[in-house]
Design a protein around this motif. Structure first.
Motif, short mmCIF file in Angstrom:
data_model
loop_
_atom_site.label_atom_id
_atom_site.label_comp_id
_atom_site.label_asym_id
_atom_site.label_seq_id
_atom_site.Cartn_x
_atom_site.Cartn_y
_atom_site.Cartn_z
N PRO A 1 63.36 34.15 15.57
CA PRO A 1 62.27 33.54 16.33
C PRO A 1 61.90 34.33 17.55
O PRO A 1 62.74 35.38 18.09
CB PRO A 1 62.90 32.23 17.00
N ILE A 2 60.36 34.39 17.69
CA ILE A 2 59.65 35.12 18.81
C ILE A 2 59.51 34.09 19.64
O ILE A 2 58.45 33.11 19.47
CB ILE A 2 58.47 35.70 18.48
N GLY A 3 60.32 33.81 20.78
CA GLY A 3 60.20 32.64 21.72
C GLY A 3 60.55 31.57 21.11
O GLY A 3 61.11 31.18 19.78
N MET A 4 60.45 30.49 22.12
CA MET A 4 60.86 29.04 21.69
C MET A 4 60.32 28.11 22.65
O MET A 4 59.67 28.40 23.77
CB MET A 4 62.60 29.28 21.88
N GLY A 5 60.20 26.87 22.35
CA GLY A 5 59.45 25.69 23.04
C GLY A 5 58.27 26.15 23.23
O GLY A 5 57.39 26.58 22.33
N GLN A 6 57.67 25.77 24.41
CA GLN A 6 56.23 26.38 25.17
C GLN A 6 55.97 27.70 24.71
O GLN A 6 54.93 27.96 24.36
CB GLN A 6 56.23 26.26 26.46
N ARG A 7 57.11 28.78 24.64
CA ARG A 7 56.74 29.94 24.47
C ARG A 7 56.90 30.52 23.09
O ARG A 7 56.71 31.61 22.81
CB ARG A 7 57.64 30.68 25.22
N GLU B 1 64.08 44.85 21.80
CA GLU B 1 65.54 44.94 22.29
C GLU B 1 66.37 43.80 21.65
O GLU B 1 67.68 44.22 21.12
CB GLU B 1 65.44 44.46 23.90
N GLU B 2 65.94 42.84 21.50
CA GLU B 2 66.76 41.58 20.98
C GLU B 2 67.19 42.01 19.65
O GLU B 2 68.38 41.46 19.13
CB GLU B 2 66.10 40.21 20.97
N LEU B 3 66.24 42.20 18.77
CA LEU B 3 66.45 42.61 17.39
C LEU B 3 67.60 43.76 17.32
O LEU B 3 68.34 43.59 16.23
CB LEU B 3 65.04 42.94 16.72
N GLU B 4 67.64 44.62 18.10
CA GLU B 4 68.36 45.74 18.21
C GLU B 4 70.01 45.06 18.42
O GLU B 4 70.90 45.25 17.57
CB GLU B 4 68.35 46.60 19.14
N LEU B 5 69.91 44.19 19.27
CA LEU B 5 71.07 43.43 19.50
C LEU B 5 71.66 42.57 18.34
O LEU B 5 72.75 42.60 17.60
CB LEU B 5 70.92 42.34 20.69
N VAL B 6 70.46 41.79 17.61
CA VAL B 6 70.96 41.11 16.65
C VAL B 6 71.47 42.07 15.29
O VAL B 6 72.39 41.59 14.80
CB VAL B 6 69.65 40.42 16.00
#
Ligand code: G4P
Length: 528
Positions: free
Chosen positions: A170-176, A227-232
């Motif tokens: 996901p790229i963001g969640m909820g309103q974002r 950044e998050e994808l690297e972590l994932v």
């Protein structure tokens, strides 16, 4: 001419497992939409209700807001034929769900992004694990705030004990919420409310570096995502098809069912990688789907699907060969040839008369109670598919008639309703009681309602001193005879004529087991 290998290879037969409210019905509806089975994203639920509205006992189902029945929906997609077997949603119907899961080749697990892994998901997952059923995961309701996606994967891995391989992220969640990125193809699917219907109607960028993407989702979000994808990538597993097929790894997708977002990437991946029918064990040998002779087993019985006809429909999963309308098949348990006339297929648009069916498909066979759950059909060979058990019920009630003259109808009703598999019926050796066992308490209401509606019998169910039941077996006839004499007060015969020990307490069962070491006390009975 279609041939059995080709037809089997393009079948994808699966069920959706989820905790109530996670979004199973919504997702089912969207999948059918992609299959072209329904024109508009109308509601599967309301379709169901209108179709059954004339059937009275379904009113009970409506009242309770649960789905007692499970149906089969078939639709074509990308050259494949998808069979979606619906599982009953209510927690009371575990046994029924279990049997549906014996008839599928894979499963799709739906998880609510805010709730994570819930109790019923855990149970269903245990069932899938018994057969190493391959599972894909859809994390739903991304349009709402929920748990952190990395934490969710952790939760699935630790609670359900299965490796996660995120396929979309996901790229963001909820309103974002801005979209999802496909970790295998690299594509970015934007989330736009009111769109995302199909590939054609979505905005898709070929990669994270594509020009214009930054403008759409914002520089900061894009940087965070990288950044998050690297972590994932460090923390999760890449998709490994064999691990998935072995039931050890689950590919994970994110999306929003109600917005039809993230559903197409899931369906595309599903038809490509989910297994086609595989060989199945029988009492004799493994049966391969490519064999040209028809075989299949019955995993569900349902009465009154068509209120005009008071007969029942046996749902048979085809395991090998080709079924064609009007053919004769060998009903192994009775040893009789049966003409399979008027068998039904289950195209999502409506039920239709089956012209033909192939491995992975389900057909519905009309009968008047001659077919039972677990029965095998072949073209003559005396085989029996294994692994479709009856579970010992956990709740017991004694049926009491308001009008004693209706005893015959009551017996008949209880016996027939228990053939459908949701309840079990016992006749104690030493009394005239009729004892009904069920896995969930709601079943007694359903049976009482249907007895009145379908058999004209007014019965109530009252407590009875039975805590648990065990099928008893002993190879030594003499010892069994002794046991029978000694414990006659606690013994009963089930609907299939098998001997059952009805224990008044758990302690009593334990003592009986200790005192009769030659006797086997079994919590499940395989349909013979
Ligand atoms: P179930 O079959 O697993 O029980 O779930 P179902 O699809 O009925 O969905 C349960 C509720 O969750 C429904 O709302 C449905 O609209 C909602 N829902 C499903 N997918 C999504 C999603 O992606 N995002 C959001 N925000 N909600 C979703 P309801 O209020 O119970 O019913 P309804 O009146 O909306 O039909």
């Amino acid at each position: 001419m279609p041939d059995v290998s080709t037809e089997a290879a393009r079948r994808r037969t699966f069920a959706i497992i989820s905790h109530p409210d996670a979004g199973k019905t919504t997702l089912t509806e969207k999948l059918l939409l992609f299959g072209g089975a329904i024109q508009m994203a109308g509601s599967v639920k309301s379709r169901k209700t209108s179709r059954h509205a004339t059937s009275d006992w379904m009113a009970l189902e409506k009242e309770r807001g649960i789905s007692v029945t499970s149906s089969v929906m078939q639709f074509p997609y990308e050259g494949r034929i998808v069979n979606l077997l619906d599982t009953p949603g209510h927690a009371d119907f575990g046994e029924d769900t279990y049997r549906v899961l014996t008839a599928v080749d894979s499963a799709l697990m739906v998880i609510d992004v805010a709730k994570g892994v819930e109790e019923r998901t855990i149970k269903l997952m245990e069932v899938c694990r018994m057969r190493d059923t391959p599972i894909m995961t859809f994390i739903n309701k991304l349009d709402r705030e929920g748990k952190d996606p990395i934490d969710l994967l952790d939760e699935v891995e630790s609670v359900l004990g299965i490796q996660c391989a995120p396929v979309t992220w996901p790229i963001g969640m909820g309103q974002r919420l801005k979209g999802v990125v496909h970790l295998v193809t690299g594509e970015v699917h934007l989330y736009e409310q009111g769109r995302n219907f199909t590939r054609q109607d979505s905005t898709i960028f070929p990669s994270l570096d594509a020009p214009g993407l930054e403008q759409k989702i914002g520089g900061e979000m894009l940087a965070n995502l990288r950044e998050e994808l690297e972590l994932v990538q460090g923390a999760s597993h890449p998709f490994d098809k064999q691990a998935y097929l072995d039931g050890k790894q689950t590919p994970v997708f994110f999306g929003s069912g109600v917005n039809n977002f993230g559903v197409q990437p899931l369906l595309d991946f599903f038809v490509e990688h989910a297994p086609s029918p595989r060989p199945r064990a029988t009492t004799g040998r493994d049966v391969a789907p490519q064999e040209d002779k028809l075989t299949g087993f019955v995993f569900k019985i349902q009465a009154n699907m068509d209120p005009q006809h008071r007969d029942r429909v046996a749902f048979m999963r085809v395991c090998s060969g080709r079924f064609s309308a009007g053919m004769k098949a060998f009903h192994v348990r009775s040893g009789k040839e049966v003409k399979l006339a008027n068998a039904l297929t289950f195209m999502a648009s409506d039920r239709e008369i089956a012209a033909e069916a192939w491995p992975g498909d389900v057909i519905g066979i009309h009968n008047h109670g001659t077919i039972s759950i677990g029965d095998t059909f072949t073209e003559g060979e005396a085989l029996g598919f294994t692994g479709i058990p009856n579970f010992a019920p956990e709740l017991f009630r004694r049926a009491r008639l308001r009008d004693p003259l209706k005893l015959k109808q009551l017996q008949k009703g209880l016996a027939q309703l228990s053939e459908e598999g949701a309840t079990q019926f016992f006749r104690p050796l030493m009394s005239n009681d009729l004892v009904l066992g069920a896995v969930g308490v709601l079943q007694f209401d359903v049976v009482a309602y249907r007895l009145k509606d379908e058999y004209g019998v007014d019965a109530i169910f009252e407590p009875v001193q039975v805590a648990t039941a065990r099928w008893v077996k002993c190879e030594d006839e003499k010892k069994l005879e002794e046991f029978r004499d000694k414990h006659a007060l606690n013994l009963a015969i089930d609907a299939a004529g098998e001997l059952v020990y009805l224990a008044p307490t758990r302690v009593n069962l334990q003592l009986a087991e200790e005192r009769s070491p030659a006797i086997r006390f079994m919590a499940t009975r395989e349909h013979a």
